[in-house]
Design an enzyme around this catalytic site. Structure first.
Site, PDB file in Angstrom:
ATOM      1  N   ASN A  24      72.269 -35.801  -5.799  1.00 49.49           N
ATOM      2  CA  ASN A  24      72.589 -35.208  -4.508  1.00 49.49           C
ATOM      3  C   ASN A  24      73.999 -34.646  -4.443  1.00 49.49           C
ATOM      4  O   ASN A  24      74.272 -33.723  -3.682  1.00 49.49           O
ATOM      5  CB  ASN A  24      72.357 -36.242  -3.388  1.00 49.49           C
ATOM      6  CG  ASN A  24      70.884 -36.391  -3.104  1.00 49.49           C
ATOM      7  OD1 ASN A  24      70.295 -35.595  -2.404  1.00 49.49           O
ATOM      8  ND2 ASN A  24      70.280 -37.419  -3.673  1.00 49.49           N
TER       9      ASN A  24
ATOM     10  N   THR B 103      74.860 -27.003  -6.216  1.00 49.93           N
ATOM     11  CA  THR B 103      75.428 -26.249  -7.313  1.00 49.93           C
ATOM     12  C   THR B 103      74.546 -26.263  -8.538  1.00 49.93           C
ATOM     13  O   THR B 103      74.778 -25.504  -9.467  1.00 49.93           O
ATOM     14  CB  THR B 103      76.818 -26.794  -7.688  1.00 49.93           C
ATOM     15  OG1 THR B 103      76.695 -28.200  -7.944  1.00 49.93           O
ATOM     16  CG2 THR B 103      77.790 -26.584  -6.540  1.00 49.93           C
TER      17      THR B 103
ATOM     18  N   THR C 120      60.207 -35.639   5.710  1.00 49.87           N
ATOM     19  CA  THR C 120      60.989 -35.434   4.513  1.00 49.87           C
ATOM     20  C   THR C 120      60.183 -35.015   3.325  1.00 49.87           C
ATOM     21  O   THR C 120      60.584 -35.290   2.219  1.00 49.87           O
ATOM     22  CB  THR C 120      61.673 -36.712   4.127  1.00 49.87           C
ATOM     23  OG1 THR C 120      60.692 -37.703   4.240  1.00 49.87           O
ATOM     24  CG2 THR C 120      62.777 -37.027   5.041  1.00 49.87           C
TER      25      THR C 120
ATOM     26  N   THR D 181      60.777 -29.695  -5.955  1.00 49.12           N
ATOM     27  CA  THR D 181      62.209 -29.393  -5.973  1.00 49.12           C
ATOM     28  C   THR D 181      62.890 -30.375  -6.928  1.00 49.12           C
ATOM     29  O   THR D 181      62.958 -30.132  -8.119  1.00 49.12           O
ATOM     30  CB  THR D 181      62.823 -29.444  -4.557  1.00 49.12           C
ATOM     31  OG1 THR D 181      62.427 -30.666  -3.917  1.00 49.12           O
ATOM     32  CG2 THR D 181      62.366 -28.271  -3.728  1.00 49.12           C
TER      33      THR D 181
ATOM     34  N   GLU E  85      64.637 -40.040  -5.855  1.00 50.95           N
ATOM     35  CA  GLU E  85      65.726 -39.551  -6.700  1.00 50.95           C
ATOM     36  C   GLU E  85      66.502 -40.703  -7.321  1.00 50.95           C
ATOM     37  O   GLU E  85      67.152 -41.480  -6.620  1.00 50.95           O
ATOM     38  CB  GLU E  85      66.648 -38.657  -5.870  1.00 50.95           C
ATOM     39  CG  GLU E  85      65.974 -37.351  -5.491  1.00 50.95           C
ATOM     40  CD  GLU E  85      66.739 -36.547  -4.467  1.00 50.95           C
ATOM     41  OE1 GLU E  85      66.446 -35.347  -4.355  1.00 50.95           O
ATOM     42  OE2 GLU E  85      67.605 -37.111  -3.786  1.00 50.95           O
TER      43      GLU E  85
END
Length: 408
Positions: free
Chosen positions: A403, A408, A195, A158, A281
């Site tokens: 994040n 979007t 997670t 992802t 991230e």
């Protein structure tokens, strides 16, 4: 933490989940995402023993609930994973869709739907585009290949920036055994099996009960020792299939052969878990938190995790700010027993505190300690024999950006 009573030599195969004898893989774009691969399939040519562990989040996605049922049966023949859509918080329709995927894939493969272990990852609260997924199932089965694990590994990503996979070979009774795996994860990473997704295959012949015990122990020392942001997901799991095609005599007790396999499993799961943290991230630092000589094992775990999840510690690491007070403060509120006048703190082998008093005061030397890509923080509490390690990363501007824009 259990120490293996035997030593085992591993050969790194520079491969992944389908290096294992009798396993095929594939990864395609079926239309959940616009361009990137989003559907992965791992298939065993024969039925395999199955073991799995799951998120501890009380809000569980539909594929997790189905996976738990399949784990109780203890056998499987395929992993089917989609990315881009979590199929979580989707109600009865989402549960029906997850079952439809298994049924459709079962028809294509000619196996029982109850032998298919499903998983999903991505945005929560949206229904799967089932027309695209069912069309993809027809396509992906035609692409199964012994080298298809690499495509499958990419299809489960992802926000990951690179695929995470590993395969090793080792010997059991003179026979070569292979263990391969892949994982995904970058954000929503917190200990307690919550997670990420991890999938493993082996051609070892081992009982289902011992396979489950080995996986549980290996996960506790790997995937349950990582944290990026303290958030637990709704979807995630680690599962392994063992199809027995190595031809060894079945392992059904905890002798040397069991511990050789356990050592290999810990090696692979630790690598895959640490890769998730390194790909956190926006991460710029890989950080190991080690607590030794705590009063209890529980205290060691609590202290290590409190430090690893402290936003003030993580932002200081990102800014390369040697503010050791944040580390000590996190240890103090962790719930574990602390006596400041007995505490030693070091970073990358350099002692900062001895018996709670500052040892290193040179600001340039302090800052240099954090100007590295990999940082080791160690606390010695001098209270008992409890010890624990947790792996984490820093918290950067990029994490907020990723994040803030994820949906979007």
């Amino acid at each position: 933490m259990v120490t293996n009573p035997v030593e085992v030599e591993f050969k790194d195969l520079s491969g992944g989940i389908t290096n294992t004898l009798g396993f095929l893989g594939a990864g395609i774009n079926c239309g959940i995402k616009e361009y990137e691969k989003d559907l992965a399939l791992i298939y065993s040519e024969t039925e395999a023993n199955l073991a799995a562990v799951f998120t501890q989040n009380q809000v569980k996605a539909a594929p997790v609930l189905i996976g738990q049922e399949i784990k109780e049966r203890g056998t499987a023949q395929a992993f089917i994973i989609n990315s881009g859509n979590a199929n979580a918080c989707t109600g009865e329709e989402g549960f029906k869709n997850a079952n439809r995927i298994n049924e459709s894939l079962g028809e294509e493969l000619g196996i029982d739907a109850d032998l298919i272990f499903p998983a999903s990852t991505g945005i929560i609260g949206q229904q799967l585009p089932m027309e695209a997924v069912t069309s993809g199932i027809e396509e992906i089965t035609d692409q199964l290949h012994p080298a298809g694990g690499k495509k499958a590994c990419r299809a489960i990503m992802t926000t990951d920036t690179y695929p995470k996979e590993m395969a090793v070979a080792f010997e059991i009774d003179g026979r070569e055994v292979i263990l391969g795996g892949m994982s995904k994860g970058s954000g929503m990473i917190e200990p307690n099996m919550a997670t990420m997704l991890g999938f493993l295959t082996t051609d070892l012949n081992i009982s289902q009960q011992l396979l489950q015990e080995a996986l549980t122990e290996a996960v506790d020392e790997s995937f349950n020792r990582i944290t990026v942001d303290g958030d637990q997901s709704t979807n995630d799991a680690v599962a392994i299939m063992a199809n027995g095609q190595a031809g060894n005599e079945q392992i059904n007790h905890k002798g040397d052969n069991y511990y050789k396999f356990l050592a290999a499993l810990k090696e692979v799961t630790k690598y895959l878990a640490q890769q998730i943290v390194k790909d956190g991230e926006g991460a710029t630092k890989f950080v190991e938190i080690e607590v030794v000589n705590a009063l209890t094992l529980s205290d060691a775990n609590s202290i290590a995790r409190a430090i690893a999840n402290s936003q003030l510690v993580k932002t200081a690491l990102f800014g390369e700010d040697p503010n050791w007070g944040r580390i000590v403060a996190a240890a103090g509120y962790s719930g574990g027993q602390i006596e400041l006048d007995r505490l030693d703190l070091e970073i990358n082998g350099q002692k900062l505190l001895v018996d709670g008093k500052q040892e290193l005061t040179d600001p340039e030397k302090l800052r240099d300690l954090l100007a590295r890509d990999e940082i080791k923080i160690k606390l010695n509490l001098h209270l008992g024999s409890g010890q624990a390690k947790v792996w984490t990363c820093d918290l950067s501007y990029e994490y907020v950006k990723i994040n803030g824009e994820y949906h979007t």
